[in-house]
Scaffold this active site. Structure first.
Site, PDB file in Angstrom:
ATOM      1  N   CYS A  30       0.799  -1.240  -0.098  1.00  0.00           N
ATOM      2  CA  CYS A  30       0.226  -0.185  -0.057  1.00  0.00           C
ATOM      3  C   CYS A  30       0.775   1.213  -0.078  1.00  0.00           C
ATOM      4  CB  CYS A  30      -1.056   0.128   1.260  1.00  0.00           C
ATOM      5  SG  CYS A  30      -1.955  -1.341   1.436  1.00  0.00           S
ATOM      6  N   ARG A  71       2.997   0.105  -5.424  1.00  0.00           N
ATOM      7  CA  ARG A  71       2.941  -0.588  -4.135  1.00  0.00           C
ATOM      8  C   ARG A  71       1.724  -1.197  -3.791  1.00  0.00           C
ATOM      9  NH1 ARG A  71       6.735   1.748  -0.428  1.00  0.00           N
ATOM     10  NH2 ARG A  71       5.523   0.989   1.299  1.00  0.00           N
ATOM     11  N   TRP A 116      -3.046  -2.690  -1.321  1.00  0.00           N
ATOM     12  CA  TRP A 116      -2.700  -3.771  -1.833  1.00  0.00           C
ATOM     13  C   TRP A 116      -3.237  -4.748  -0.695  1.00  0.00           C
ATOM     14  CZ3 TRP A 116      -0.155  -8.127   0.482  1.00  0.00           C
ATOM     15  CH2 TRP A 116       0.345  -9.160  -0.673  1.00  0.00           C
ATOM     16  N   ASN A 146      -0.663   1.975   6.067  1.00  0.00           N
ATOM     17  CA  ASN A 146       0.291   0.755   5.342  1.00  0.00           C
ATOM     18  C   ASN A 146       0.712   0.077   6.229  1.00  0.00           C
ATOM     19  OD1 ASN A 146       3.574   1.024   3.582  1.00  0.00           O
ATOM     20  ND2 ASN A 146       2.053  -0.559   3.675  1.00  0.00           N
ATOM     21  N   GLY A 147       0.718  -1.456   6.218  1.00  0.00           N
ATOM     22  CA  GLY A 147       1.179  -2.198   7.173  1.00  0.00           C
ATOM     23  C   GLY A 147       0.129  -3.091   7.685  1.00  0.00           C
ATOM     24  N   GLU A 165      16.177 -16.971 -11.494  1.00  0.00           N
ATOM     25  CA  GLU A 165      15.632 -15.663 -11.777  1.00  0.00           C
ATOM     26  C   GLU A 165      14.765 -15.721 -13.088  1.00  0.00           C
ATOM     27  OE1 GLU A 165      14.796 -13.064 -10.556  1.00  0.00           O
ATOM     28  OE2 GLU A 165      14.965 -11.572 -12.211  1.00  0.00           O
ATOM     29  N   LYS A 171      10.784 -14.601 -13.359  1.00  0.00           N
ATOM     30  CA  LYS A 171      10.424 -13.562 -14.191  1.00  0.00           C
ATOM     31  C   LYS A 171       9.196 -13.913 -15.074  1.00  0.00           C
ATOM     32  CE  LYS A 171      11.792 -10.863 -12.977  1.00  0.00           C
ATOM     33  NZ  LYS A 171      12.542 -10.142 -11.957  1.00  0.00           N
ATOM     34  N   GLU A 203       6.060 -14.494 -12.923  1.00  0.00           N
ATOM     35  CA  GLU A 203       5.238 -13.275 -12.180  1.00  0.00           C
ATOM     36  C   GLU A 203       4.632 -12.500 -13.141  1.00  0.00           C
ATOM     37  OE1 GLU A 203       7.776 -10.616 -10.082  1.00  0.00           O
ATOM     38  OE2 GLU A 203       9.617 -11.141 -11.553  1.00  0.00           O
ATOM     39  N   HIS A 244      17.648 -36.113 -10.935  1.00  0.00           N
ATOM     40  CA  HIS A 244      17.345 -36.543  -9.640  1.00  0.00           C
ATOM     41  C   HIS A 244      15.717 -36.311  -9.455  1.00  0.00           C
ATOM     42  CE1 HIS A 244      21.298 -37.233  -8.504  1.00  0.00           C
ATOM     43  NE2 HIS A 244      21.697 -36.146  -8.862  1.00  0.00           N
ATOM     44  N   LYS A 260       5.119  -4.032  -5.701  1.00  0.00           N
ATOM     45  CA  LYS A 260       6.664  -3.918  -5.635  1.00  0.00           C
ATOM     46  C   LYS A 260       7.297  -3.871  -4.346  1.00  0.00           C
ATOM     47  CE  LYS A 260      10.195  -2.118  -8.340  1.00  0.00           C
ATOM     48  NZ  LYS A 260      10.460  -3.558  -9.098  1.00  0.00           N
TER      49      LYS A 260
HETATM   50  C1  F6R Z   1      10.602 -10.105  -8.575  1.00  0.00           C
HETATM   51  C2  F6R Z   1      10.390  -8.901  -7.606  1.00  0.00           C
HETATM   52  C3  F6R Z   1      10.566  -9.194  -6.347  1.00  0.00           C
HETATM   53  C4  F6R Z   1      11.544  -8.666  -5.332  1.00  0.00           C
HETATM   54  C5  F6R Z   1      11.599  -9.046  -3.895  1.00  0.00           C
HETATM   55  C6  F6R Z   1      12.532  -8.278  -3.098  1.00  0.00           C
HETATM   56  O1  F6R Z   1      10.794  -9.525  -9.886  1.00  0.00           O
HETATM   57  O2  F6R Z   1      10.590  -7.795  -7.843  1.00  0.00           O
HETATM   58  O3  F6R Z   1      10.751 -10.824  -6.039  1.00  0.00           O
HETATM   59  O4  F6R Z   1      12.857  -8.684  -5.856  1.00  0.00           O
HETATM   60  O5  F6R Z   1      10.415  -8.555  -3.479  1.00  0.00           O
HETATM   61  O6  F6R Z   1      12.356  -6.761  -3.179  1.00  0.00           O
HETATM   62  P1  F6R Z   1      13.557  -5.858  -2.594  1.00  0.00           P
HETATM   63  O7  F6R Z   1      14.448  -6.051  -3.862  1.00  0.00           O
HETATM   64  O8  F6R Z   1      12.907  -4.598  -3.102  1.00  0.00           O
HETATM   65  O9  F6R Z   1      13.848  -6.177  -1.437  1.00  0.00           O
END
Ligand code: F6R
Length: 612
Positions: free
Chosen positions: A2, A27, A78, A104-105, A485, A489, A492, A508, A607
Site C-alpha cells: 500500500c 505498491r 494492496w 500501510n502495514g 531468476e 520473471k 510473475e 534427480h 513492488k
Molecule cells: C521480482 C521482484 C521481487 C523482489 C522482492 C524483493 O521481480 O521484484 O521478487 O525482488 O520482493 O524486493 P526488494 O529487492 O525491494 O527487497
C-alpha cells in the site's frame, strides 16, 4: 505494501495527493481513495481498481464544486485483510466521519482491539485491520483527549507495522502521521508539506525530504512540523535533506510500459553502478560506502547474504562471485527464513542485505535480528535513504534510478554489478581475474546493447513459446541462479508455470515432467561446465521436450541440440549473469505481452513488500 500520501498547503490538495498516489501505485493497485476537508465538510472518495479510476472520480468532484481543499490524505491499496472492495478501500473513518485514516502495514492485534471497541458500542463496516484506528482515535477523543494525545495513545495500543496518516475535523489544519516498520517520509516545500510512503511521490513538488524513523510520529501544521519519538517520549529535531532526483528518470517517455523501459536501461545501469568506483589509472575498485568499515572487513571470515525474490537470486550470483574472487565463504538465505532460524552466529560473520526498495519487511527483520550479535551489516540497496540503507553499518548503493515496474529488471543488473565490485574489493587484488574483470565491466554496457539490439528476434521466440503452459529453466555454475531468476520473471508477469533448476539436478527428479508439451530454457553460455549442460539438453531432447537455449555467439554445436538459440556476446563467466538476465527479461516480457498481461502491474503482486 500500500502507498499513503498526505498534503497540507496552499494548492488544491487533491492534485499532489493524486499525483503522489500515481507514483506509489507500484505498491498496490486494487483500490484507492482520498479524504479531505473542504470548508466545514469532510469528503471521502474511493474507487475499486487503479488510481486512474480515482482520478476520474475526483475530477467529477472538482467539476461539481469551486472548493479547493487544502488538506487531504490518500491511499492506494494492496489487500491484506479483507477483499479489494469499496468498503475495504482506505481512507477509513469513525462513525460521524470526523476522523480519517490511511494506513500501510498490518495491525496484528486488530481483532482484540475491535472486540474491545465493539463492546463499547463501536460498529465496524469493513473487514480491514485499519478500521480499528479511527474508532480508537474517536474513543480517546471522547474520553477527553486532544487529538494529538489521542493519536499517540492509539499508536501505543497498536502492534504490528504501520505508516499512518490521520486528519480530524477537530484540528482541520493538521496532519498526524507515524511509522513503525513501514516507510514514511515528509516532503517539505515552500508553505506546503507532503507525507508519503517514499520520496518519488513528492519529487514533483519538493526535493527536500525528512525521513521518519520507527516509533516516530510527526505533527504537521501550516507553519512547521514536530517529530516525537513515542518510545522514548522525546522530541526529535530533524531538518530536511535535499535529494538529487531526476524526474525524467521516473517518466515513461516513448516506452509502452515501465518494464520495457527498465530492461532497456541495462547498459546505463551498468555504467551508473560502476561510475567512479573503478579507477582505471590505478586498476583499483573504490567503494566509498565501505570505507568506514574497511578495517573490520579484514576480520570477516564468513558472509551471510539475506534477501528476497529477485534480490535473493542476485545474492546467489554474489555467493559464486565472492567465493571465487575473494575466497570468503558465503551463505545466501531467504530473509523470510533467516529471521526465524536459530543458527550459531559469530561477530566475524558479516550480514549483507540486498534490496531494490530498501523496505522489504523480511529483509529488514533479518537485519534487525542480528543487531544483538554485533555482526557488521552491509547493504546493497537501490532506494537512497530507505530503511535498509539507514539500518546498515555500511553499504554500496546500486544507483539504478527508480524502478517502477513490479517485476525487477534493471535492479538485478545493478545488484550483480555491485556484487562483482564488492567481490573484487574483498579480494584485495589477490585474484588473477581482477584486471580482466575490471576491463570486462568497462565493456559490458556495449555487450548489453548488443543484446537489446536483438529484441525483435527474442520477441518472435517468446511469442512462439507463449502457448506453453510449463517451463523449466536450467543452468550450471553462474547460470544456475540465472535459471531461478528466469523462471521467476516468466511466472510473475505471464503466469506461465515455470521452475528453475540446477541442470545437474534434472536426473534427480524433474526429468520425469518432460514431454513434448513441457518446454525447457537451457542457459548454456561458454564456460567450464558447458559440456555437462549439453548432456542435460540431450536428455531432455531424448524425451521429446522442446528446448530454447542461451549460448555464446559462435557456438554452432548448440544449434544441433536445441530447437531455438538466443546468442549473447562472448563474456567472462563472472559477468554472463548480467547478459543472460537481459535475455530472460526480454523473453518473459514479450511472452506476457503476447498473452495480453499487464506487465507493469501483475495480478496479486506489489513492488515493495512491506508486510511479512
Ligand atoms: C521480482 C521482484 C521481487 C523482489 C522482492 C524483493 O521481480 O521484484 O521478487 O525482488 O520482493 O524486493 P526488494 O529487492 O525491494 O527487497
Amino acid at each position: 505494501m500500500c502507498g499513503i500520501v498526505g498534503y497540507l498547503g496552499k494548492r488544491n490538495a487533491l492534485e499532489p495527493v493524486i499525483s503522489g498516489l500515481k507514483a506509489l501505485e507500484y505498491r498496490g493497485y486494487d483500490s484507492a481513495g482520498v479524504a479531505f476537508f473542504s470548508g466545514s465538510d469532510s469528503q471521502v472518495i474511493k474507487q475499486v481498481g487503479r488510481v486512474d479510476e480515482l482520478v476520474k472520480a475526483t475530477a467529477q468532484y472538482s467539476k461539481s464544486t469551486r472548493r479547493k481543499p487544502k488538506i487531504a490524505i490518500g491511499h492506494t491499496r494492496w489487500a491484506t485483510h479483507g477483499a479489494p472492495t469499496l468498503a475495504n478501500a482506505h481512507p477509513h473513518y469513525n462513525s460521524d466521519k470526523s476522523i480519517f485514516v490511511v494506513h500501510n502495514g498490518i495491525i496484528e492485534n486488530f481483532a482484540q482491539i475491535r472486540s474491545e471497541l465493539q463492546a463499547l458500542g463501536y460498529e465496524f463496516i469493513t473487514q480491514t485491520d485499519t478500521e480499528v484506528i479511527p474508532h480508537l482515535l474517536d474513543h480517546y477523543v471522547k474520553e477527553g483527549m486532544a487529538f494529538e494525545e489521542a493519536f499517540e495513545r492509539t499508536l501505543n495500543d497498536l502492534q504490528g507495522a504501520y505508516a499512518i496518516a490521520a486528519i480530524s475535523m477537530q484540528s482541520p489544519d493538521t496532519i498526524y502521521a507515524a511509522r513503525l516498520s513501514s516507510p514514511l517520509i515528509l516532503g517539505v516545500g515552500k508553505g506546503e508539506y507532503i507525507l508519503a510512503s517514499d520520496p518519488t511521490a513528492v519529487m514533483e513538488y519538493t526535493k527536500d525530504v525528512v525521513y521518519l524513523d520507527d516509533y516516530e510520529m510527526v505533527v504537521v501544521n501550516r507553519n512547521n512540523y514536530r517529530i516525537k519519538n513515542i518510545k522514548r517520549s522525546k522530541s526529535v529535531k530533524r531538518p530536511a535533506e535535499h535529494l538529487e532526483f531526476d524526474l525524467e528518470q521516473a517518466r515513461l517517455g516513448d516506452y509502452p510500459n515501465f518494464m520495457l523501459k527498465e530492461i532497456h536501461e541495462a547498459p546505463q545501469t551498468i555504467r551508473s553502478a560502476t561510475l567512479g568506483r573503478i579507477i582505471p589509472s590505478s586498476g583499483t575498485v573504490k567503494l566509498g560506502g565501505l570505507e568506514s568499515v574497511v578495517n573490520q572487513l579484514k576480520f570477516i571470515d564468513r558472509i551471510v547474504i539475506v534477501a528476497c525474490g529477485t534480490s535473493y537470486y542476485a545474492g546467489l550470483v554474489g555467493e559464486y562471485l565472492i567465493e571465487e574472487l575473494a575466497g570468503i565463504p558465503v551463505e545466501v538465505q531467504l530473509a523470510s527464513e533467516f529471521k526465524y532460524r536459530s543458527e550459531p552466529f559469530s561477530r566475524s560473520t558479516a550480514v549483507l542485505a540486498i534490496s531494490q526498495s530498501g523496505e522489504t519487511a523480511d529483509t529488514l527483520a533479518a537485519l534487525k535480528k542480528v543487531e544483538d550479535y554485533g555482526a557488521m551489516r552491509i547493504g546493497v540497496v537501490n532506494a537512497v535513504g530507505s530503511s535498509i540503507a539507514r539500518l546498515t553499518d555500511a553499504g554500496v548503493y546500486c544507483h539504478a534510478g527508480p524502478e517502477q515496474a513490479v517485476a525487477s529488471t534493471k535492479a538485478f543488473i545493478a545488484q550483480v554489478t555491485v556484487l562483482t565490485l564488492i567481490a573484487l574489493h574483498l579480494s584485495n587484488g589477490s585474484t588473477k581475474l581482477f584486471k580482466p574483470l575490471l576491463k570486462e565491466l568497462d565493456e559490458l554496457p556495449k555487450k548489453a546493447e548488443a543484446i537489446l539490439a536483438q529484441a525483435d528476434s527474442i520477441k518472435k521466440l517468446a511469442e512462439k513459446y507463449s502457448s506453453y503452459h510449463d517451463f523449466l529453466y536450467i543452468g550450471r555454475g553462474y547460470a544456475y541462479p540465472c535459471a531461478l531468476e528466469g523462471a521467476l520473471k516468466l511466472k510473475e508477469i505471464s503466469y506461465i508455470h515455470a521452475e528453475g533448476y540446477a541442470a545437474g539436478e534434472m536426473k534427480h527428479g524433474p526429468l520425469a515432467m518432460i514431454d513434448k508439451k513441457f518446454a525447457t530454457f537451457a542457459i548454456a553460455p561458454n564456460g567450464n561446465l558447458l559440456d555437462k549442460t549439453y548432456s542435460n539438453i540431450e536428455e531432455i531432447k531424448a524425451r521429446g521436450g522442446p528446448v530454447v537455449a542461451i549460448a555464446t555467439k559462435g557456438n554452432k554445436n548448440i544449434k544441433k541440440l536445441a530447437n531455438d538459440v538466443i546468442y549473447i556476446p562472448e563474456a567472462m563467466e563472472q559477468t554472463q549473469p548480467i547478459l543472460v538476465a537481459i535475455v530472460l527479461q526480454l523473453f518473459s516480457y514479450y511472452a506476457a505481452v503476447k498473452m495480453g498481461k499487464n506487465v507493469d502491474r501483475p495480478r496479486n503482486l506489489a513492488k515493495s513488500v512491506t508486510v511479512e
